[in-house]
Structures are given as structure tokens and as C-alpha cells.
Scaffold this motif. Structure first.
Motif, PDB file in Angstrom:
ATOM      1  N   SER A 144      28.211  50.353  30.053  1.00 30.99           N
ATOM      2  CA  SER A 144      27.010  51.153  30.294  1.00 30.99           C
ATOM      3  C   SER A 144      25.757  50.276  30.310  1.00 30.99           C
ATOM      4  N   LYS A 145      25.920  48.976  30.027  1.00 27.78           N
ATOM      5  CA  LYS A 145      24.769  48.072  30.082  1.00 27.78           C
ATOM      6  C   LYS A 145      25.185  46.718  30.629  1.00 27.78           C
ATOM      7  N   GLU A 146      24.202  45.962  31.093  1.00 27.69           N
ATOM      8  CA  GLU A 146      24.464  44.694  31.767  1.00 27.69           C
ATOM      9  C   GLU A 146      25.223  43.732  30.858  1.00 27.69           C
ATOM     10  N   LEU A 147      26.175  42.988  31.475  1.00 28.49           N
ATOM     11  CA  LEU A 147      27.037  42.115  30.680  1.00 28.49           C
ATOM     12  C   LEU A 147      26.295  40.912  30.114  1.00 28.49           C
ATOM     13  N   HIS A 148      25.260  40.445  30.841  1.00 29.71           N
ATOM     14  CA  HIS A 148      24.550  39.273  30.327  1.00 29.71           C
ATOM     15  C   HIS A 148      23.820  39.585  29.025  1.00 29.71           C
ATOM     16  N   GLU A 149      23.584  40.876  28.760  1.00 29.99           N
ATOM     17  CA  GLU A 149      22.968  41.271  27.493  1.00 29.99           C
ATOM     18  C   GLU A 149      23.979  41.250  26.344  1.00 29.99           C
ATOM     19  N   GLN A 150      25.250  41.164  26.684  1.00 26.65           N
ATOM     20  CA  GLN A 150      26.302  41.237  25.670  1.00 26.65           C
ATOM     21  C   GLN A 150      26.895  39.884  25.321  1.00 26.65           C
ATOM     22  N   GLY A 151      26.466  38.833  25.999  1.00 28.21           N
ATOM     23  CA  GLY A 151      26.959  37.494  25.680  1.00 28.21           C
ATOM     24  C   GLY A 151      27.392  36.752  26.922  1.00 28.21           C
ATOM     25  N   ASN A 152      28.061  35.624  26.695  1.00 25.26           N
ATOM     26  CA  ASN A 152      28.568  34.788  27.766  1.00 25.26           C
ATOM     27  C   ASN A 152      30.092  34.842  27.745  1.00 25.26           C
ATOM     28  N   PHE A 153      30.674  35.037  28.905  1.00 28.06           N
ATOM     29  CA  PHE A 153      32.113  35.228  28.981  1.00 28.06           C
ATOM     30  C   PHE A 153      32.739  34.222  29.943  1.00 28.06           C
ATOM     31  N   ASP A 154      33.888  33.708  29.525  1.00 28.77           N
ATOM     32  CA  ASP A 154      34.654  32.808  30.397  1.00 28.77           C
ATOM     33  C   ASP A 154      35.590  33.591  31.304  1.00 28.77           C
ATOM     34  N   ILE A 155      36.126  34.697  30.775  1.00 29.49           N
ATOM     35  CA  ILE A 155      37.075  35.519  31.523  1.00 29.49           C
ATOM     36  C   ILE A 155      36.754  36.990  31.289  1.00 29.49           C
ATOM     37  N   ILE A 156      36.834  37.775  32.348  1.00 25.00           N
ATOM     38  CA  ILE A 156      36.777  39.233  32.234  1.00 25.00           C
ATOM     39  C   ILE A 156      38.204  39.747  32.424  1.00 25.00           C
ATOM     40  N   LEU A 157      38.763  40.299  31.366  1.00 23.24           N
ATOM     41  CA  LEU A 157      40.118  40.857  31.396  1.00 23.24           C
ATOM     42  C   LEU A 157      40.000  42.374  31.523  1.00 23.24           C
ATOM     43  N   HIS A 158      40.675  42.946  32.519  1.00 18.98           N
ATOM     44  CA  HIS A 158      40.453  44.378  32.743  1.00 18.98           C
ATOM     45  C   HIS A 158      41.707  45.077  33.228  1.00 18.98           C
ATOM     46  N   LYS A 159      41.751  46.362  32.994  1.00 18.98           N
ATOM     47  CA  LYS A 159      42.646  47.304  33.696  1.00 18.98           C
ATOM     48  C   LYS A 159      41.760  48.490  34.068  1.00 18.98           C
ATOM     49  N   ASN A 187      29.421  52.394  39.272  1.00 21.47           N
ATOM     50  CA  ASN A 187      28.525  51.711  38.333  1.00 21.47           C
ATOM     51  C   ASN A 187      29.270  50.660  37.514  1.00 21.47           C
ATOM     52  N   LYS A 188      30.456  51.004  37.035  1.00 20.24           N
ATOM     53  CA  LYS A 188      31.230  50.066  36.205  1.00 20.24           C
ATOM     54  C   LYS A 188      31.624  48.821  37.000  1.00 20.24           C
ATOM     55  N   ILE A 189      32.161  49.044  38.191  1.00 18.32           N
ATOM     56  CA  ILE A 189      32.627  47.909  38.987  1.00 18.32           C
ATOM     57  C   ILE A 189      31.452  47.048  39.452  1.00 18.32           C
ATOM     58  N   ALA A 190      30.368  47.686  39.873  1.00 20.86           N
ATOM     59  CA  ALA A 190      29.186  46.947  40.333  1.00 20.86           C
ATOM     60  C   ALA A 190      28.583  46.130  39.203  1.00 20.86           C
ATOM     61  N   LEU A 191      28.607  46.665  37.981  1.00 21.16           N
ATOM     62  CA  LEU A 191      28.054  45.966  36.831  1.00 21.16           C
ATOM     63  C   LEU A 191      28.814  44.658  36.578  1.00 21.16           C
ATOM     64  N   ILE A 192      30.132  44.712  36.647  1.00 20.22           N
ATOM     65  CA  ILE A 192      30.936  43.498  36.457  1.00 20.22           C
ATOM     66  C   ILE A 192      30.718  42.534  37.618  1.00 20.22           C
ATOM     67  N   GLU A 193      30.651  43.051  38.824  1.00 20.93           N
ATOM     68  CA  GLU A 193      30.449  42.188  39.993  1.00 20.93           C
ATOM     69  C   GLU A 193      29.104  41.475  39.926  1.00 20.93           C
ATOM     70  N   ARG A 194      28.080  42.147  39.415  1.00 25.62           N
ATOM     71  CA  ARG A 194      26.773  41.479  39.275  1.00 25.62           C
ATOM     72  C   ARG A 194      26.872  40.294  38.324  1.00 25.62           C
ATOM     73  N   TYR A 195      27.583  40.489  37.232  1.00 27.16           N
ATOM     74  CA  TYR A 195      27.737  39.393  36.266  1.00 27.16           C
ATOM     75  C   TYR A 195      28.515  38.231  36.887  1.00 27.16           C
ATOM     76  N   LEU A 196      29.598  38.543  37.582  1.00 31.02           N
ATOM     77  CA  LEU A 196      30.420  37.497  38.185  1.00 31.02           C
ATOM     78  C   LEU A 196      29.662  36.732  39.268  1.00 31.02           C
ATOM     79  N   SER A 197      28.766  37.419  39.968  1.00 30.53           N
ATOM     80  CA  SER A 197      28.008  36.747  41.032  1.00 30.53           C
ATOM     81  C   SER A 197      27.017  35.733  40.462  1.00 30.53           C
ATOM     82  N   LYS A 198      26.567  35.975  39.234  1.00 31.82           N
ATOM     83  CA  LYS A 198      25.610  35.059  38.604  1.00 31.82           C
ATOM     84  C   LYS A 198      26.318  33.992  37.765  1.00 31.82           C
ATOM     85  N   GLN A 199      27.447  34.353  37.170  1.00 34.68           N
ATOM     86  CA  GLN A 199      28.204  33.408  36.346  1.00 34.68           C
ATOM     87  C   GLN A 199      29.425  32.945  37.146  1.00 34.68           C
ATOM     88  N   LYS A 200      29.205  31.945  37.972  1.00 36.73           N
ATOM     89  CA  LYS A 200      30.225  31.529  38.930  1.00 36.73           C
ATOM     90  C   LYS A 200      31.496  31.011  38.263  1.00 36.73           C
TER      91      LYS A 200
END
Length: 349
Positions: free
Chosen positions: A57-72, A88-101
């Protein structure tokens, strides 16, 4: 200063222990409880991986730095263009991945999207079988029936396809809808009246009630033999609907009154090396790391058929899954770190 030292220094500045792997995880609500138990075990087995639940429900960069996003998040991927919350959920993760290459999504959404649609899944399986021949199980003979087609059209197409009864009908979507797991077995042409479109219609193969359920975690492949649908004799009529996630119907449920088709090959078996090779081909074809697939052996022809592929199954039959999950995360992160080293090294020079 070496490239690896630079990488570790950057991780310290981001507030992460330099040798820790940070994995953010997100699962569908119905899978979250079981996965959190697995993650708890995985965490206790080692001290190099930090698992963190993601708040979608909130941007991932506010929650820390991640090496891997594990999902189902299969249902959200399936419904992203029709359900606002899923988008919203999928777009939120995609935004993080686009910035954290350097962050890896396990598995990439576009790859999962292929396997949650039965049409695209069957197309990949057909290509695999054409490429590898007898070293690869084949998909069942099938046709795709679209919403505009009438019953008479369906009957004609089945006749023209030379498919033999019984048939098994499956929804196009493998998840994300209430009826995704509702299957219809059609025993004769007249019973095609029961078909709801759109749908995939496949031949039903007697397989001595034996299902080979294969689970794949990276390079690790395990097989569990389960009871499956019954052998059906030729003289049956009508149709039967069942939920593939519940106990399968028996031959009596089809009205056979204890009768069962006599198999030509009564004891289906598959060599582990054959299954492992098939898993390798499928891993390459679908570009997935965590998946499962189901095999049957026709007891009439001894042919091997692949009847289902699914992303991130329950892995409840997978021996030592928490350890295997840790291992595959390490393997993936190693590739990621090498890419980051190269990038930093080039920038430093």
C-alpha cells in the motif's frame, strides 16, 4: 579498493550489513500464512538472508533496500488490467524495480503472465515438444474455443480436429477467477451442450489414476506421485464438472458403476532423469525459477503428456523446501552482485 569492497561499502551506506541478502516478499492473502511459516524456517537456517514483508500500500523505497523481490502474486498479475487494486500492487513493484536496476524479481511478471494463461502455456509446450521431440513430454491435443462460438460450431471443430472422447474442458485463465479450477469432462458429442465458452478443450487420456507432480526450485527437481482421475470406459455418456483443487471424482461419479477401462500399460512409470531433463527444458522455455508441472502416462499408448504448469505451487511435497529456497536466492544474488561489481568498477575507472 576492489570492486567487491566498493559494493560492500555502498551496502553499508544504505544501512545493510555488507554480506546480508535482503529479500522483500509479497504473497496473495491465501498463501501468506503458509509462506510465512516457511520463511521463518528459512531464516533460522542461516544468518545471511534477511526476509522482510512488503507493504504493497506504500512505495517500496520507503520500506528499505531490497536485493530480491520474492512474490506469488499470480492473481494480481492476471487481473491487473481489470482490478484497480491489482494494478496498483504490480505497478508499485515495477516502479521500484525500474529505479533499483540490481534488484531481481523472482520471478519476472512477464514470465509469470505466460504460465497463468492456458493458451500461452500450451503454445510454449507445443514449441518445446517440437524442439526436443521425445525427450520432452507433449501437451494434449487441444482446441481453443472462443466466446462467440456456438455449440454446433464447437461440435464441428472437435470432429475436424480428430480428437477422441472423452474430452476435458478448462477455463482460459489458470488463476484469478472463481472458476479457474473448475474442469468439465465431456463423455460424448451430445454433452458438448454443457460447455461454457471461452474454454480450452483437450483430449482426456486414461492414465491409471497416476499423476506425477513435479516441483522445481532452481536446479533442484523433486517428484511426488499422486492419485489422479480414473480410467474411463468407452460406453459412458454425459458430462461431469469438478474442482481440480479438491479430491478428484471416481469412476462411479461418471456413472460407470465400478467399471473401469482396461489399460494396455497398467503400471505407468517415469525415469527421474527423464523428468529432470523435462524440467530443464521447461525452465528455459518459461524462464522461471520456482514452478511445478504435472505429468501423466497414457495407459493406452504409453505416451507422456504434460497437463499443467503452474508458477510457485505450494511445494508442500517438496522435501527441505526452506533450504532449497535459501540456496536459489543465494545463487541468483551472486549473479546480481557480479553485475553490480562490473557497473561500479566501470564508474570508478
Amino acid at each position: 579498493m576492489s570492486s567487491l569492497t566498493l559494493v560492500k561499502s555502498m551496502r553499508r551506506r544504505r544501512g545493510i550489513e555488507p554480506d546480508k541478502l535482503v529479500v522483500g516478499y509479497a504473497f496473495m492473502a491465501k498463501k501468506m500464512e503458509s509462506m510465512e511459516k516457511i520463511i521463518e524456517i528459512s531464516s533460522k537456517m542461516q544468518d545471511k538472508i534477511v526476509y522482510k514483508p512488503l507493504d504493497l500500500s506504500k512505495e517500496l523505497h520507503e520500506q528499505g533496500n531490497f536485493d530480491i523481490i520474492l512474490h506469488k502474486l499470480s492473481e494480481d498479475i492476471m487481473n491487473r488490467h481489470s482490478v484497480h487494486s491489482s494494478e496498483n500492487k504490480i505497478a508499485l513493484i515495477e516502479r521500484y524495480l525500474s529505479k533499483q536496476k540490481s534488484c531481481i524479481c523472482l520471478d519476472p511478471f512477464q514470465n509469470v503472465n505466460v504460465v497463468i494463461n492456458r493458451i500461452s502455456t500450451l503454445e510454449v509446450l507445443e514449441n518445446c515438444f517440437r524442439k526436443y521431440g521425445e525427450g520432452m513430454p507433449r501437451p494434449p491435443k487441444y482446441i481453443v474455443v472462443y466466446a462467440f462460438e456456438k455449440v454446433d460450431d464447437i461440435k464441428k471443430r472437435v470432429r475436424e480436429s480428430s480428437m477422441r472422447y472423452p474430452l476435458i474442458c478448462k477455463p482460459l485463465k489458470a488463476c484469478g477467477t472463481q472458476g479457474s479450477h473448475n474442469m468439465l469432462v465431456v463423455l460424448d458429442e451430445a454433452s458438448l451442450e454443457a460447455v461454457s465458452v471461452p474454454i480450452v478443450i483437450q483430449e482426456y487420456y486414461n492414465h491409471n489414476e497416476t499423476l506425477f507432480k513435479v516441483s522445481v526450485v532452481g536446479e533442484v527437481v523433486q517428484v511426488k506421485v499422486r492419485t489422479s482421475l480414473p480410467n474411463l470406459p468407452d460406453n459412458l455418456h454425459g458430462s461431469l464438472t469438478f474442482d481440480s483443487q479438491k479430491p478428484y471424482p471416481t469412476v462411479e461419479d461418471f456413472g460407470a458403476k465400478g467399471q473401469s477401462a482396461q489399460p494396455s500399460f497398467p503400471n505407468p512409470s517415469l525415469p527421474y532423469l527423464y523428468i529432470r531433463k523435462a524440467a530443464h527444458y521447461l525452465r528455459e522455455a518459461f524462464s522461471l525459477t520456482l514452478f511445478g508441472f504435472d505429468l501423466i502416462v497414457s495407459c493406452d499408448t504409453n505416451e507422456v503428456f504434460i497437463i499443467d504448469v503452474n508458477y510457485f505451487p505450494s511445494f508442500r511435497d517438496f522435501v527441505a523446501f526452506p533450504g532449497a529456497l535459501n540456496k536459489v536466492l543465494y545463487e541468483i544474488s551472486g549473479a546480481s552482485e557480479r553485475q553490480e561489481e562490473v557497473k561500479i568498477s566501470s564508474e570508478a575507472s
